[in-house]
Every structure is written in structure tokens, then in C-alpha cells.
Design a protein around this motif. Structure first.
Motif: not given
Length: 200
Positions: A98-110
Motif C-alpha cells: 500500500h505504500t507503493t500505491v500511495r507513492k504512485l497515487e501521490t506524485d506518479g514517480t516510478v
């Protein structure tokens, strides 16, 4: 995509301009290395040359990747809106945390760690957009349909996790509307209950 165009004549072997060759100055952005050959050109005092007529070949320099907005945050927000999923539940579907999903949803940084999950988001978004419309734009109805087991005992969610998107789509449609006439099935399909599924 917007970009900045600069004349290509007068560029030396390193990719940077020779100011004396056409009367403009060059300011290197960042380190002057082959890995970062960005140059900003600015006109100097007139040298008597006609800039536009003398330099008719142009180099197109794209914007930095950092300046291009990622579509991932919007896609993830829409998937969660359509399904009622939490970031944790979406992480399970995408095979990540869920932390990865939160990061992707926050700023889209891959990052290298999040790349496998990020590459699955566009296909999942497209599938969920279609199913959301098929469910009458009802997130509760869609979320329940995704949890209905088919004749083989699998749910659309399980098929999504295994990346079998075509079967997941068919399974969810069966749960929403019943089997199509051209589909050969055995037994009776479980009807879609009028209930909600609480997502963890």
C-alpha cells in the motif's frame, strides 16, 4: 508536447555551440557532459547576420521528463473511486504494498521497485472503466461483482491478481448481467446480491 527549438548549425563535436560561429552565446544547463547535453541559446548583439535566414535547420529539444505530468495518480484515483478499494486492497491486486500505491497515487514517480505495479495500472484502469460503466456507475455493485465466484471457483479479483485480464473481465460481466447466450456454461451462476463488500 511543447518543446524548444534551437539552430543546429555551429554546434561543435561535444554538442555545444560555438558562439563565434553564429553570434549567440551558450549557457550549459547542468554539467557539461555528454549525458546532459542541454544548451540554452540566447541572442547577443546583432552581428550583421540575418538569424532566421542564415540558420534554417533546427534542433528540437523536448521538455525534461520531470516536467511532464504522470497519468498514474489520476488513473489510480479513478480505479479506487470506481471500486471503493483502499490503497491496501489495490496494492494486493497490483501485487505490491500500500505504500507503493500511495507513492504512485501521490506524485506518479516510478522507481525500479514500483515499476512492475505501475506498468499494470493502465490496463487495470481501462478494464475497470468498462466494468464501472457496465455496473451502471455503481461502485458497490461493481465491487460485489468482482468477488462473485464463477463455475471454476475463481473470482474476477483472483483473475486480476494473476494478470488474466480478459477472463477477469468476462467473469465480472457474468456476475453483473449473467452469462451471454453464446457462452457455454454448466450449472447455475450465482446471482449478484444487493449487498456491499467491505474492502480492507
Amino acid at each position: 508536447m511543447s518543446s524548444t527549438t534551437w539552430p543546429s548549425q555551429g554546434l561543435g563535436k561535444s554538442g555545444y555551440s560555438d558562439p563565434d560561429s553564429f553570434g549567440i552565446s551558450a549557457e550549459v544547463l547542468g554539467n557539461a557532459t555528454n549525458s546532459n547535453p542541454w544548451v540554452r541559446l540566447a541572442p547577443q548583439q546583432s552581428t550583421g547576420r540575418n538569424f532566421l535566414s542564415d540558420f534554417t535547420r533546427w534542433v528540437e529539444i523536448p521538455e525534461s521528463a520531470d516536467e511532464i505530468a504522470s497519468p498514474l495518480p489520476q488513473m489510480i484515483r479513478e480505479v479506487r473511486s470506481w471500486t471503493g478499494w483502499s490503497q491496501r486492497y489495490l496494492g494486493e491486486v497490483l501485487g505490491t504494498s500500500h505504500t507503493t500505491v500511495r507513492k504512485l497515487e501521490t506524485d506518479g514517480t516510478v522507481s525500479p521497485k514500483s515499476r512492475p505495479a505501475a506498468t499494470r495500472v493502465p490496463a487495470l484502469h481501462n478494464l475497470m472503466r468498462r466494468l464501472y460503466q457496465a455496473a451502471g456507475a455503481n461502485p458497490n455493485r461493481l465491487s460485489v461483482a468482482l468477488e462473485i465466484r464463477g463455475n471454476d471457483g475463481q473470482t474476477a479479483i483472483a483473475l486480476l491478481i494473476s494478470e488474466n485480464f480478459p477472463r477477469a473481465y468476462s467473469r465480472a460481466l457474468e456476475a453483473l448481467h449473467g452469462p451471454r447466450e453464446d457462452m457455454l456454461t454448466s450449472g447455475r451462476n450465482t446471482p449478484l446480491p444487493d449487498a456491499t463488500v467491505e474492502m480492507i
